[in-house]
Design a protein around this motif. Structure first.
Motif, PDB file in Angstrom:
ATOM      1  N   MET A 153       1.087  -1.621  -0.016  1.00  0.00           N
ATOM      2  CA  MET A 153      -0.356   0.114   0.512  1.00  0.00           C
ATOM      3  C   MET A 153       1.090   1.181  -0.348  1.00  0.00           C
ATOM      4  SD  MET A 153      -2.353  -1.606   2.746  1.00  0.00           S
ATOM      5  CE  MET A 153      -2.070  -2.462   3.059  1.00  0.00           C
ATOM      6  N   ILE A 154       0.089   2.175  -0.969  1.00  0.00           N
ATOM      7  CA  ILE A 154       0.898   3.697  -0.552  1.00  0.00           C
ATOM      8  C   ILE A 154       0.181   4.110  -0.388  1.00  0.00           C
ATOM      9  CG2 ILE A 154       0.770   4.010  -2.936  1.00  0.00           C
ATOM     10  CD1 ILE A 154       3.730   5.313  -3.750  1.00  0.00           C
ATOM     11  N   ASP A 155       0.906   5.454   0.086  1.00  0.00           N
ATOM     12  CA  ASP A 155       0.179   6.700   1.478  1.00  0.00           C
ATOM     13  C   ASP A 155       1.187   7.939   1.052  1.00  0.00           C
ATOM     14  OD1 ASP A 155      -1.879   8.071   1.507  1.00  0.00           O
ATOM     15  OD2 ASP A 155      -2.890   7.540   3.276  1.00  0.00           O
ATOM     16  N   SER A 156       0.758   9.054   1.842  1.00  0.00           N
ATOM     17  CA  SER A 156       1.317  10.378   1.793  1.00  0.00           C
ATOM     18  C   SER A 156       1.016  10.994   3.122  1.00  0.00           C
ATOM     19  CB  SER A 156       1.235  10.808   0.264  1.00  0.00           C
ATOM     20  OG  SER A 156       0.627  11.701   0.656  1.00  0.00           O
ATOM     21  N   GLN A 157       1.830  11.695   3.665  1.00  0.00           N
ATOM     22  CA  GLN A 157       1.556  12.970   4.935  1.00  0.00           C
ATOM     23  C   GLN A 157       2.003  14.001   4.570  1.00  0.00           C
ATOM     24  OE1 GLN A 157       3.271  11.241   8.793  1.00  0.00           O
ATOM     25  NE2 GLN A 157       2.091  11.575   9.567  1.00  0.00           N
ATOM     26  N   SER A 158       1.845  15.035   5.030  1.00  0.00           N
ATOM     27  CA  SER A 158       2.305  16.218   5.506  1.00  0.00           C
ATOM     28  C   SER A 158       2.983  16.478   6.805  1.00  0.00           C
ATOM     29  CB  SER A 158       1.532  17.722   4.428  1.00  0.00           C
ATOM     30  OG  SER A 158       1.404  16.968   3.033  1.00  0.00           O
ATOM     31  N   VAL A 159       3.694  17.050   6.928  1.00  0.00           N
ATOM     32  CA  VAL A 159       4.652  17.169   8.326  1.00  0.00           C
ATOM     33  C   VAL A 159       5.028  18.695   7.581  1.00  0.00           C
ATOM     34  CG1 VAL A 159       4.463  15.301   8.895  1.00  0.00           C
ATOM     35  CG2 VAL A 159       6.569  16.382   7.562  1.00  0.00           C
ATOM     36  N   LYS A 160       4.736  19.430   8.971  1.00  0.00           N
ATOM     37  CA  LYS A 160       4.913  20.480   9.116  1.00  0.00           C
ATOM     38  C   LYS A 160       6.805  20.168   9.265  1.00  0.00           C
ATOM     39  CE  LYS A 160       1.981  23.189  11.776  1.00  0.00           C
ATOM     40  NZ  LYS A 160       0.562  23.761  11.757  1.00  0.00           N
ATOM     41  N   GLY A 161       7.713  21.252   8.328  1.00  0.00           N
ATOM     42  CA  GLY A 161       9.010  21.758   8.992  1.00  0.00           C
ATOM     43  C   GLY A 161       9.617  22.428   9.746  1.00  0.00           C
ATOM     44  N   ALA A 162      10.338  21.915  10.843  1.00  0.00           N
ATOM     45  CA  ALA A 162      10.838  23.385  12.317  1.00  0.00           C
ATOM     46  C   ALA A 162      11.475  24.153  11.508  1.00  0.00           C
ATOM     47  CB  ALA A 162      11.668  21.959  13.118  1.00  0.00           C
ATOM     48  N   LYS A 201      -3.523  20.913   2.536  1.00  0.00           N
ATOM     49  CA  LYS A 201      -3.961  19.913   3.872  1.00  0.00           C
ATOM     50  C   LYS A 201      -3.087  21.796   4.690  1.00  0.00           C
ATOM     51  CE  LYS A 201      -3.210  16.115   4.130  1.00  0.00           C
ATOM     52  NZ  LYS A 201      -1.929  14.567   3.913  1.00  0.00           N
ATOM     53  N   LYS A 202      -2.403  22.757   3.655  1.00  0.00           N
ATOM     54  CA  LYS A 202      -1.705  23.984   4.349  1.00  0.00           C
ATOM     55  C   LYS A 202      -1.208  23.333   5.511  1.00  0.00           C
ATOM     56  CE  LYS A 202      -6.427  26.775   3.720  1.00  0.00           C
ATOM     57  NZ  LYS A 202      -7.662  25.386   3.684  1.00  0.00           N
ATOM     58  N   ILE A 203      -0.386  23.996   4.559  1.00  0.00           N
ATOM     59  CA  ILE A 203       1.140  22.769   5.774  1.00  0.00           C
ATOM     60  C   ILE A 203       2.321  22.681   5.020  1.00  0.00           C
ATOM     61  CG2 ILE A 203       2.497  20.769   6.471  1.00  0.00           C
ATOM     62  CD1 ILE A 203      -0.140  19.500   7.988  1.00  0.00           C
ATOM     63  N   ASN A 204       3.354  23.198   5.735  1.00  0.00           N
ATOM     64  CA  ASN A 204       4.427  24.234   5.468  1.00  0.00           C
ATOM     65  C   ASN A 204       5.441  23.207   5.431  1.00  0.00           C
ATOM     66  OD1 ASN A 204       6.703  25.130   4.023  1.00  0.00           O
ATOM     67  ND2 ASN A 204       6.609  27.318   5.029  1.00  0.00           N
ATOM     68  N   GLY A 205       6.019  22.167   4.815  1.00  0.00           N
ATOM     69  CA  GLY A 205       6.786  21.187   5.057  1.00  0.00           C
ATOM     70  C   GLY A 205       7.626  20.240   4.602  1.00  0.00           C
ATOM     71  N   ARG A 206       8.036  18.939   4.625  1.00  0.00           N
ATOM     72  CA  ARG A 206       7.868  18.061   3.685  1.00  0.00           C
ATOM     73  C   ARG A 206       6.608  17.147   3.788  1.00  0.00           C
ATOM     74  NH1 ARG A 206      13.924  16.876   5.699  1.00  0.00           N
ATOM     75  NH2 ARG A 206      14.906  18.438   5.021  1.00  0.00           N
ATOM     76  N   LYS A 207       6.298  15.988   2.439  1.00  0.00           N
ATOM     77  CA  LYS A 207       5.584  15.568   2.395  1.00  0.00           C
ATOM     78  C   LYS A 207       6.562  14.048   2.472  1.00  0.00           C
ATOM     79  CE  LYS A 207       2.260  15.767  -0.137  1.00  0.00           C
ATOM     80  NZ  LYS A 207       1.263  16.094  -1.509  1.00  0.00           N
ATOM     81  N   ARG A 208       6.084  13.068   3.040  1.00  0.00           N
ATOM     82  CA  ARG A 208       7.044  11.368   3.454  1.00  0.00           C
ATOM     83  C   ARG A 208       5.803  10.453   2.741  1.00  0.00           C
ATOM     84  NH1 ARG A 208       7.022  12.182   9.815  1.00  0.00           N
ATOM     85  NH2 ARG A 208       7.734  13.141  10.240  1.00  0.00           N
ATOM     86  N   PHE A 209       6.759  10.604   1.466  1.00  0.00           N
ATOM     87  CA  PHE A 209       5.502   8.831   0.782  1.00  0.00           C
ATOM     88  C   PHE A 209       6.179   7.679   1.367  1.00  0.00           C
ATOM     89  CE2 PHE A 209       5.896  12.342  -2.103  1.00  0.00           C
ATOM     90  CZ  PHE A 209       4.772  12.442  -2.584  1.00  0.00           C
ATOM     91  N   ILE A 210       5.433   6.720   1.640  1.00  0.00           N
ATOM     92  CA  ILE A 210       5.693   5.299   2.153  1.00  0.00           C
ATOM     93  C   ILE A 210       5.248   4.099   1.560  1.00  0.00           C
ATOM     94  CG2 ILE A 210       6.351   5.581   5.026  1.00  0.00           C
ATOM     95  CD1 ILE A 210       3.753   4.804   5.169  1.00  0.00           C
ATOM     96  N   VAL A 211       5.464   2.710   1.544  1.00  0.00           N
ATOM     97  CA  VAL A 211       5.034   2.070   1.027  1.00  0.00           C
ATOM     98  C   VAL A 211       4.938   0.811   1.455  1.00  0.00           C
ATOM     99  CG1 VAL A 211       4.983  -0.151  -0.345  1.00  0.00           C
ATOM    100  CG2 VAL A 211       5.565   2.110  -0.969  1.00  0.00           C
ATOM    101  N   THR A 212       3.914   0.342   2.719  1.00  0.00           N
ATOM    102  CA  THR A 212       4.061  -0.642   3.682  1.00  0.00           C
ATOM    103  C   THR A 212       3.338  -2.292   2.655  1.00  0.00           C
ATOM    104  OG1 THR A 212       1.409  -0.328   4.661  1.00  0.00           O
ATOM    105  CG2 THR A 212       3.071   0.408   4.835  1.00  0.00           C
ATOM    106  N   ASP A 213       3.440  -3.433   3.827  1.00  0.00           N
ATOM    107  CA  ASP A 213       2.604  -4.782   2.994  1.00  0.00           C
ATOM    108  C   ASP A 213       1.327  -4.333   3.461  1.00  0.00           C
ATOM    109  OD1 ASP A 213       3.018  -4.885   6.212  1.00  0.00           O
ATOM    110  OD2 ASP A 213       5.102  -6.430   5.730  1.00  0.00           O
ATOM    111  N   THR A 214       0.968  -5.867   3.576  1.00  0.00           N
ATOM    112  CA  THR A 214      -0.394  -5.806   3.986  1.00  0.00           C
ATOM    113  C   THR A 214      -0.996  -5.558   5.497  1.00  0.00           C
ATOM    114  OG1 THR A 214      -0.522  -8.224   3.526  1.00  0.00           O
ATOM    115  CG2 THR A 214      -1.642  -6.530   1.601  1.00  0.00           C
ATOM    116  N   LEU A 215       0.831  -6.000   6.213  1.00  0.00           N
ATOM    117  CA  LEU A 215      -0.369  -5.432   7.836  1.00  0.00           C
ATOM    118  C   LEU A 215       0.722  -4.551   8.249  1.00  0.00           C
ATOM    119  CD1 LEU A 215       2.297  -9.558   8.843  1.00  0.00           C
ATOM    120  CD2 LEU A 215      -0.151  -8.631   9.055  1.00  0.00           C
TER     121      LEU A 215
END
Length: 174
Positions: free
Chosen positions: A1-10, A24-38
């Motif tokens: 599964m793939i998804d992304s998350q935006s987080v504020k940057g310090a 999302k009105k966030i100034n920072g970075r975006k994390r893209f992850i791939v996980t298995d079904t668990l």
């Protein structure tokens, strides 16, 4: 599964690696992850939050292709479009877009998508990961991998299913 998350940057996060996520009105970075079904982390890529989901997914899908034998990926509607064709043609990876039901109002658990969302919840439980403090994206990726390793190690060490802590009842002795 793939998804992304935006987080504020310090403040320490360089301006060359941070961006503004208008959705999302966030100034920072975006994390893209791939996980298995668990929900176990397979690959992570950290990019500027200004990148669209379809554009930012290409590096993490390529990384997944090179590191694992995963050839079927579930994704949400943000990754639909030309990315599905790109993954099929170049990576020989099938992407299945999991959409929410048309009649859905408010929050509801979407099948196949809850595992990757739960992984983000596990990762942000680590205080250092709740925000992006690292100057370089490679260090941010390493911290996310460390948090994932820490989470699974604790679960293995626990040896049994998770239990809620019971309320303590204090009795007064006279």
């Amino acid at each position: 599964m793939i998804d992304s998350q935006s987080v504020k940057g310090a403040d320490a996060v360089g301006h060359d690696t941070r961006g503004y996520d208008a959705g999302k009105k966030i100034n920072g970075r975006k994390r893209f992850i791939v996980t298995d079904t668990l929900g176990l982390l397979l690959c992570v890529v950290v990019l500027s939050a200004g990148r669209q989901g379809r554009d930012g997914a290409k590096p993490v899908l390529l990384d997944t292709y090179l590191r694992t034998r995963v050839r079927f990926v579930f994704a949400d509607g943000a990754f639909a479009g030309r990315l599905v064709d790109w993954a099929a043609m170049l990576l020989r990876t099938t992407m299945s877009i999991v959409r929410k039901p048309a009649d859905q109002r408010g929050f509801a658990v979407i099948p196949r998508r809850w595992a990757v969302e739960r992984t983000f919840a596990w990762l942000t439980a680590h205080r250092r990961i709740a925000r992006d403090y690292e100057r370089h994206t490679a260090m941010s990726e390493a911290m996310i991998r460390w948090a994932a390793i820490n989470t699974i190690t604790r679960r293995i060490a626990r040896g049994g299913p998770a239990t809620r802590q019971q309320k303590r009842v204090f009795t007064t002795t006279s």
